[in-house]
Design a protein around this motif. Structure first.
Motif, PDB file in Angstrom:
ATOM      1  N   PHE A   1       0.847  -1.182   0.000  1.00 46.71           N
ATOM      2  CA  PHE A   1       0.000   0.000   0.000  1.00 46.71           C
ATOM      3  C   PHE A   1       0.886   1.237   0.000  1.00 46.71           C
ATOM      4  CE2 PHE A   1      -2.384   3.270   2.286  1.00 46.71           C
ATOM      5  CZ  PHE A   1      -3.553   3.271   1.553  1.00 46.71           C
ATOM      6  N   GLN A   2       0.451   2.273  -0.705  1.00 47.91           N
ATOM      7  CA  GLN A   2       1.219   3.515  -0.716  1.00 47.91           C
ATOM      8  C   GLN A   2       0.290   4.676  -1.034  1.00 47.91           C
ATOM      9  OE1 GLN A   2       4.136   3.468  -3.905  1.00 47.91           O
ATOM     10  NE2 GLN A   2       2.659   4.325  -5.323  1.00 47.91           N
ATOM     11  N   PHE A   3       0.798   5.886  -0.763  1.00 49.43           N
ATOM     12  CA  PHE A   3       0.108   7.101  -1.171  1.00 49.43           C
ATOM     13  C   PHE A   3       0.890   7.730  -2.313  1.00 49.43           C
ATOM     14  CE2 PHE A   3      -1.476   6.691   3.169  1.00 49.43           C
ATOM     15  CZ  PHE A   3      -2.834   6.930   2.975  1.00 49.43           C
ATOM     16  N   ALA A   4       0.175   8.166  -3.352  1.00 50.79           N
ATOM     17  CA  ALA A   4       0.848   8.848  -4.460  1.00 50.79           C
ATOM     18  C   ALA A   4       1.340  10.220  -4.017  1.00 50.79           C
ATOM     19  CB  ALA A   4      -0.094   8.968  -5.653  1.00 50.79           C
ATOM     20  N   TYR A   5       0.593  10.847  -3.103  1.00 52.37           N
ATOM     21  CA  TYR A   5       0.983  12.160  -2.585  1.00 52.37           C
ATOM     22  C   TYR A   5       0.998  12.095  -1.054  1.00 52.37           C
ATOM     23  CZ  TYR A   5      -0.652  13.129  -7.308  1.00 52.37           C
ATOM     24  OH  TYR A   5      -0.859  13.084  -8.660  1.00 52.37           O
ATOM     25  N   PRO A   6       1.996  11.450  -0.489  1.00 56.49           N
ATOM     26  CA  PRO A   6       2.019  11.256   0.977  1.00 56.49           C
ATOM     27  C   PRO A   6       2.120  12.566   1.755  1.00 56.49           C
ATOM     28  CG  PRO A   6       4.105  10.567  -0.028  1.00 56.49           C
ATOM     29  CD  PRO A   6       3.163  10.837  -1.147  1.00 56.49           C
ATOM     30  N   LYS A   7       2.865  13.536   1.223  1.00 54.89           N
ATOM     31  CA  LYS A   7       3.009  14.807   1.939  1.00 54.89           C
ATOM     32  C   LYS A   7       1.671  15.538   2.017  1.00 54.89           C
ATOM     33  CE  LYS A   7       7.895  15.538   0.848  1.00 54.89           C
ATOM     34  NZ  LYS A   7       8.888  16.411   0.181  1.00 54.89           N
ATOM     35  N   ALA A   8       0.900  15.510   0.922  1.00 52.87           N
ATOM     36  CA  ALA A   8      -0.404  16.174   0.914  1.00 52.87           C
ATOM     37  C   ALA A   8      -1.337  15.520   1.921  1.00 52.87           C
ATOM     38  CB  ALA A   8      -1.000  16.106  -0.493  1.00 52.87           C
ATOM     39  N   CYS A   9      -1.276  14.175   1.992  1.00 55.97           N
ATOM     40  CA  CYS A   9      -2.121  13.447   2.949  1.00 55.97           C
ATOM     41  C   CYS A   9      -1.723  13.785   4.387  1.00 55.97           C
ATOM     42  CB  CYS A   9      -1.993  11.946   2.694  1.00 55.97           C
ATOM     43  SG  CYS A   9      -2.954  10.941   3.826  1.00 55.97           S
ATOM     44  N   LEU A  10      -0.401  13.773   4.642  1.00 60.73           N
ATOM     45  CA  LEU A  10       0.073  14.066   5.996  1.00 60.73           C
ATOM     46  C   LEU A  10      -0.283  15.479   6.418  1.00 60.73           C
ATOM     47  CD1 LEU A  10       1.707  13.013   8.401  1.00 60.73           C
ATOM     48  CD2 LEU A  10       3.779  13.888   7.291  1.00 60.73           C
ATOM     49  N   THR A  11      -0.125  16.441   5.503  1.00 62.12           N
ATOM     50  CA  THR A  11      -0.465  17.838   5.813  1.00 62.12           C
ATOM     51  C   THR A  11      -1.954  17.985   6.130  1.00 62.12           C
ATOM     52  OG1 THR A  11       1.278  18.571   4.301  1.00 62.12           O
ATOM     53  CG2 THR A  11      -0.389  20.196   4.923  1.00 62.12           C
ATOM     54  N   SER A  12      -2.781  17.319   5.354  1.00 62.12           N
ATOM     55  CA  SER A  12      -4.232  17.388   5.582  1.00 62.12           C
ATOM     56  C   SER A  12      -4.609  16.813   6.942  1.00 62.12           C
ATOM     57  CB  SER A  12      -4.965  16.623   4.476  1.00 62.12           C
ATOM     58  OG  SER A  12      -4.623  17.125   3.221  1.00 62.12           O
ATOM     59  N   LEU A  13      -4.004  15.681   7.299  1.00 63.25           N
ATOM     60  CA  LEU A  13      -4.313  15.060   8.599  1.00 63.25           C
ATOM     61  C   LEU A  13      -3.847  15.937   9.758  1.00 63.25           C
ATOM     62  CD1 LEU A  13      -3.442  11.328   7.820  1.00 63.25           C
ATOM     63  CD2 LEU A  13      -5.704  12.281   8.269  1.00 63.25           C
ATOM     64  N   ILE A  14      -2.666  16.557   9.605  1.00 59.38           N
ATOM     65  CA  ILE A  14      -2.174  17.441  10.677  1.00 59.38           C
ATOM     66  C   ILE A  14      -3.105  18.628  10.868  1.00 59.38           C
ATOM     67  CG2 ILE A  14      -0.304  19.038  11.285  1.00 59.38           C
ATOM     68  CD1 ILE A  14       1.646  17.055   9.987  1.00 59.38           C
ATOM     69  N   ILE A  15      -3.530  19.233   9.758  1.00 60.45           N
ATOM     70  CA  ILE A  15      -4.460  20.370   9.841  1.00 60.45           C
ATOM     71  C   ILE A  15      -5.769  19.949  10.500  1.00 60.45           C
ATOM     72  CG2 ILE A  15      -5.861  21.960   8.459  1.00 60.45           C
ATOM     73  CD1 ILE A  15      -3.535  22.048   6.446  1.00 60.45           C
ATOM     74  N   LEU A  16      -6.269  18.772  10.098  1.00 65.36           N
ATOM     75  CA  LEU A  16      -7.527  18.287  10.656  1.00 65.36           C
ATOM     76  C   LEU A  16      -7.423  18.037  12.164  1.00 65.36           C
ATOM     77  CD1 LEU A  16     -10.393  17.234  10.279  1.00 65.36           C
ATOM     78  CD2 LEU A  16      -9.435  15.004   9.689  1.00 65.36           C
ATOM     79  N   LEU A  17      -6.326  17.393  12.583  1.00 67.21           N
ATOM     80  CA  LEU A  17      -6.127  17.148  14.015  1.00 67.21           C
ATOM     81  C   LEU A  17      -5.976  18.459  14.780  1.00 67.21           C
ATOM     82  CD1 LEU A  17      -3.694  14.078  13.857  1.00 67.21           C
ATOM     83  CD2 LEU A  17      -6.103  14.080  14.517  1.00 67.21           C
ATOM     84  N   GLY A  18      -5.316  19.441  14.152  1.00 68.79           N
ATOM     85  CA  GLY A  18      -5.163  20.745  14.799  1.00 68.79           C
ATOM     86  C   GLY A  18      -6.502  21.432  15.000  1.00 68.79           C
ATOM     87  N   VAL A  19      -7.356  21.354  13.997  1.00 70.76           N
ATOM     88  CA  VAL A  19      -8.684  21.977  14.102  1.00 70.76           C
ATOM     89  C   VAL A  19      -9.508  21.309  15.206  1.00 70.76           C
ATOM     90  CG1 VAL A  19     -10.865  22.302  12.887  1.00 70.76           C
ATOM     91  CG2 VAL A  19      -8.712  22.753  11.717  1.00 70.76           C
ATOM     92  N   ILE A  20      -9.428  19.970  15.281  1.00 67.30           N
ATOM     93  CA  ILE A  20     -10.176  19.245  16.328  1.00 67.30           C
ATOM     94  C   ILE A  20      -9.658  19.628  17.721  1.00 67.30           C
ATOM     95  CG2 ILE A  20     -10.616  16.947  17.279  1.00 67.30           C
ATOM     96  CD1 ILE A  20     -10.554  15.882  14.412  1.00 67.30           C
TER      97      ILE A  20
END
Length: 333
Positions: free
Chosen positions: A5-24
């Motif tokens: 399994f892999q992400f084609a854009y891992p940095k974009a995914c990681l950035t989105s998750l960090i932003i989401l966790l920050g908002v929560i």
């Protein structure tokens, strides 16, 4: 199927998750719930009626899950199928292996594996590196036998080589070295090949026995078919060793016709190698592997299975559940 399994854009995914966790996290720290005053509050308090927190928690879970799935979707998740390689043009190779009785000798007192065991091990290492080449196997002793046709199925070939033993398929197999017959049989395996490059790796520790074909005839057939032959002479000029259960190791003289092997290699544009010790054979196979390297024009090597649509459907489903529950179920309650 071998996948990972892999992400084609891992940095974009990681950035989105960090932003989401920050908002929560910010929501929990600074969020103040809105307070509404109703005229019937005192009546509800007398009746001991309280608002349920279940709808709030339920909707929070639904929305958070949807947002996490969206963040994953931004990264473009993929499963990579490593075995779905596109067709590429390789080399057709036949390994011609001597299985006469003298292959039971060993050449190094510190490494007492028989010549056949060493030859098998290095042949398996060589095969592992040639994933895109069709490889076949011919063995010769008292007779010459095609043990495996040209194949890309390395598992079958590895299994056959691993089970090779001296004296098989019949005991008299070990009693002679029909080198020229082995060479002709190997060339016949390549006769129908459409590959631009056809090679034979001939490994022996002896010379043609009486009754064998004339080496000149075998060599002529190979030249007409356009086969390049690498010859490997295994064992030193002083012969090898055998083991006696009482007296231990003793030397065995086994003639190696190096001149014939050199001639075969030279006249087919191949190369002659001499393996006096087991470690030499490893180096020889590595050299042949480098000499027969080919470049491939393709850049697309594996299949990628995107999981955009399944995750998108999960998000849509969760959103519909939230709308349905908010409009009907909790409203009625």
């Amino acid at each position: 199927m071998t996948t990972f399994f892999q992400f084609a854009y891992p940095k974009a995914c990681l950035t989105s998750l960090i932003i989401l966790l920050g908002v929560i996290a910010l929501r929990y720290i600074w969020y103040n719930p809105t307070i509404f005053l109703y005229p019937l509050t005192s009546f509800l308090k007398k009746k001991n009626l309280q608002a349920s927190f279940l709808p709030t928690k339920f909707f929070f879970v639904i929305r958070t899950t949807s947002l996490i799935l969206m963040a994953i979707l931004i990264g473009k998740p993929q499963f990579v199928d490593l075995k779905s390689k596109i067709t590429v043009e390789g080399i057709d190779i036949v390994l011609a292996l001597d299985v006469s009785g003298s292959m039971n000798c060993f050449d190094d007192q510190n490494d007492r594996r028989s010549r056949l065991e060493v030859a098998k091990a290095e042949a398996l290492n060589f095969i592992e590196k040639r994933q895109n080449d069709a490889i076949g196997l011919v063995i010769f002793g008292r007779y010459a036998i095609a043990r495996c046709p040209l194949t890309l199925d390395k598992n079958i070939l590895n299994d056959i080589i691993s089970k090779l033993e001296i004296g098989q398929p019949s005991q008299d197999m070990a009693q002679a070295t029909m080198l020229s017959q082995g060479l002709v049989t190997s060339v016949r395996r390549l006769q129908a090949s459409k590959s631009k490059s056809k090679i034979i790796v001939l490994l022996t520790d002896g010379e043609p026995s009486p009754g064998d074909l004339d080496p000149k005839d075998a060599l002529q057939i190979a030249k007409e078919i356009g086969v390049k032959i690498y010859t490997i002479g295994i064992g030193g000029d002083e012969g090898g060793f055998n083991t006696d259960p009482i007296f231990g190791a003793y030397r065995v003289r086994a003639p190696l016709n190096k001149e014939l092997l050199k001639k075969i290699a030279k006249e087919t544009n191949g190369q002659f190698f001499e393996a006096k010790k087991p470690k030499d054979l490893k180096t020889i196979y590595e050299t042949i592997d480098k000499l027969e390297k080919r470049s491939y024009e393709t850049e697309i090597y594996n299949k990628y299975h995107d999981y955009f649509m399944p995750i998108l459907w999960w998000i849509i489903t969760l959103t519909c559940i939230e709308l349905f529950m908010a409009t009907w179920i909790w409203f009625i309650i």
